[in-house]
Enzyme design. Structure first.
Site, PDB file in Angstrom:
ATOM      1  N   CYS A 174      80.455  68.253 -12.694  1.00 47.45           N
ATOM      2  CA  CYS A 174      79.639  68.699 -11.561  1.00 47.45           C
ATOM      3  C   CYS A 174      79.516  67.636 -10.476  1.00 47.45           C
ATOM      4  CB  CYS A 174      78.251  69.099 -12.039  1.00 47.45           C
ATOM      5  SG  CYS A 174      78.214  70.671 -12.932  1.00 47.45           S
ATOM      6  N   HIS A 179      75.030  62.781 -19.514  1.00 47.26           N
ATOM      7  CA  HIS A 179      75.171  64.226 -19.414  1.00 47.26           C
ATOM      8  C   HIS A 179      74.042  64.945 -20.155  1.00 47.26           C
ATOM      9  CE1 HIS A 179      78.838  64.239 -17.242  1.00 47.26           C
ATOM     10  NE2 HIS A 179      79.639  63.931 -18.233  1.00 47.26           N
ATOM     11  N   SER A 223      86.645  73.532 -13.250  1.00 43.75           N
ATOM     12  CA  SER A 223      86.913  72.103 -13.370  1.00 43.75           C
ATOM     13  C   SER A 223      86.928  71.658 -14.833  1.00 43.75           C
ATOM     14  CB  SER A 223      85.860  71.316 -12.588  1.00 43.75           C
ATOM     15  OG  SER A 223      86.138  69.937 -12.618  1.00 43.75           O
ATOM     16  N   ARG A 281      91.014  65.971  -9.489  1.00 40.80           N
ATOM     17  CA  ARG A 281      91.910  67.113  -9.381  1.00 40.80           C
ATOM     18  C   ARG A 281      91.946  67.627  -7.942  1.00 40.80           C
ATOM     19  NH1 ARG A 281      92.278  72.681  -9.907  1.00 40.80           N
ATOM     20  NH2 ARG A 281      90.016  72.915  -9.870  1.00 40.80           N
TER      21      ARG A 281
END
Length: 341
Positions: A87, A150, A182, A306
């Site tokens: 994120c 996380h 993602s 990416r």
């Protein structure tokens, strides 16, 4: 006469530069193995997940999470960077490090650590540090320290979650549809045959790693509403639209606002440029074949770069899938004041 001792370095400094291998590993799994084995178990892609305090955590995180909750001693000027996986973690790490460390490392300088190190090498991942029993490494970092996790807000150590001691938490969220895409691409680097449906369904039913995603996001949203001085809530899409404004917001939150002279000198623009997607992706340290980041599940450094865009979900899921996930999230967030466009 003894030589005068040199002053202690001021942080943040790259974690990799202080992690000299002198701290032995002591796996907390040995200490909490029975507790973990008694938790509900679920296999998801390349991970075994355990349901711990309402969230599906990778099994190897759970013992470290317990140690983190019980033994972490925050410093007054600590900043913890938090996110659900995929994120904006890498970008937030880079922006926060470049902003907080700009006194020691001018962002326009050729020798900046982010030009030779991946952002994950600069800011330690608490979840893996504690899972490996290596939390003494955090004591090696001079203040102020930058760390990331996380974990949801409700699983953070009680001194952090109650907002005491001065420790701050900055959280970045993202449209769940783009997060799924993602995450799927990321995990396919380890499991090429992973189907999109196998990633999409666990997100929808709340059993994806670190999920349910809506509970994860809401834990930080509610904390930011209750304690805006201690919890900053950022959106990935806002970072894309106006990175400079959000860098200023992050700097102010961390107690390192940009001065008028820095603004005039273009310091904010320098941070944005240094941490831009194209800049970081093009560095030798982040190109294919440059090595890995992470310990338990080491990933190629280029896997963290990416596309870095919003809306790519439209290229991977049907309108029906998008509508289904949107409706689930809308229902879960109803009445909270939080929504995704």
């Amino acid at each position: 006469m003894a030589a005068a001792s040199s002053p202690a370095p001021s942080g943040p400094i790259p974690f990799k530069d202080v992690d000299d291998g002198s701290v032995p590993e002591h796996t907390p799994k040995d200490e909490f193995g029975d507790l973990v084995a008694a938790l509900p178990l679920r296999q998801q892609s390349i991970l075994e997940l355990r349901l711990y305090q309402g969230f599906w955590l990778p099994e190897h995180w759970v013992p470290g999470t317990i140690v983190f909750q019980r033994r972490f001693a925050p410093r007054p000027d600590d900043v913890i960077l938090a996110s659900y996986p995929k994120c904006g973690t890498t970008w937030l790490k880079a922006l926060a490090f470049a902003t907080a460390a700009r006194g020691a490392y001018p962002p326009a300088g050729a020798g900046h650590p982010l030009r030779r190190l991946n952002p994950h090498d600069c800011v330690p991942f608490i979840d893996e540090i504690f899972a490996g029993g290596e939390h003494a490494k955090l004591d090696l970092l001079p203040s102020p320290r930058l760390m990331n996790t996380h974990l949801p807000y409700t699983l953070l150590p009680e001194p952090v979650a109650r907002g005491g001691g001065g420790c701050r938490v900055a959280y970045v969220c993202r449209d769940p549809k783009d997060m799924v895409v993602s995450l799927w691409h990321f995990l396919r680097r380890s499991k090429p045959d992973l189907s999109f449906a196998d990633m999409f369904e666990p997100v929808c039913d709340g059993t994806a790693a670190a999920g349910p995603v809506w509970d994860h996001v809401l834990s930080y949203w509610r904390a930011s509403v209750a304690r805006p001085d201690r919890v900053l809530f950022l959106r990935y899409e806002d970072l894309l639209r106006d990175p400079a404004a959000n860098v200023r917001k992050l700097a102010e939150f961390m107690g390192r606002p940009f001065s008028a002279s820095e603004e005039d000198a273009g310091a904010v623009a320098d941070v944005v440029e240094l941490c831009s997607f194209d800049q970081m992706k093009g560095l030798e340290v982040n190109k294919p074949g440059s090595g890995t980041a992470g310990r338990y599940r080491a990933m190629p450094r280029d896997a963290f770069f990416r596309k870095g865009v919003a809306g790519d979900w439209a290229n991977h899921m049907t309108p029906e899938m998008a509508a289904r996930l949107d409706e689930i999230v809308r229902e879960k967030l109803q009445g909270t004041g939080l929504h995704f466009a």
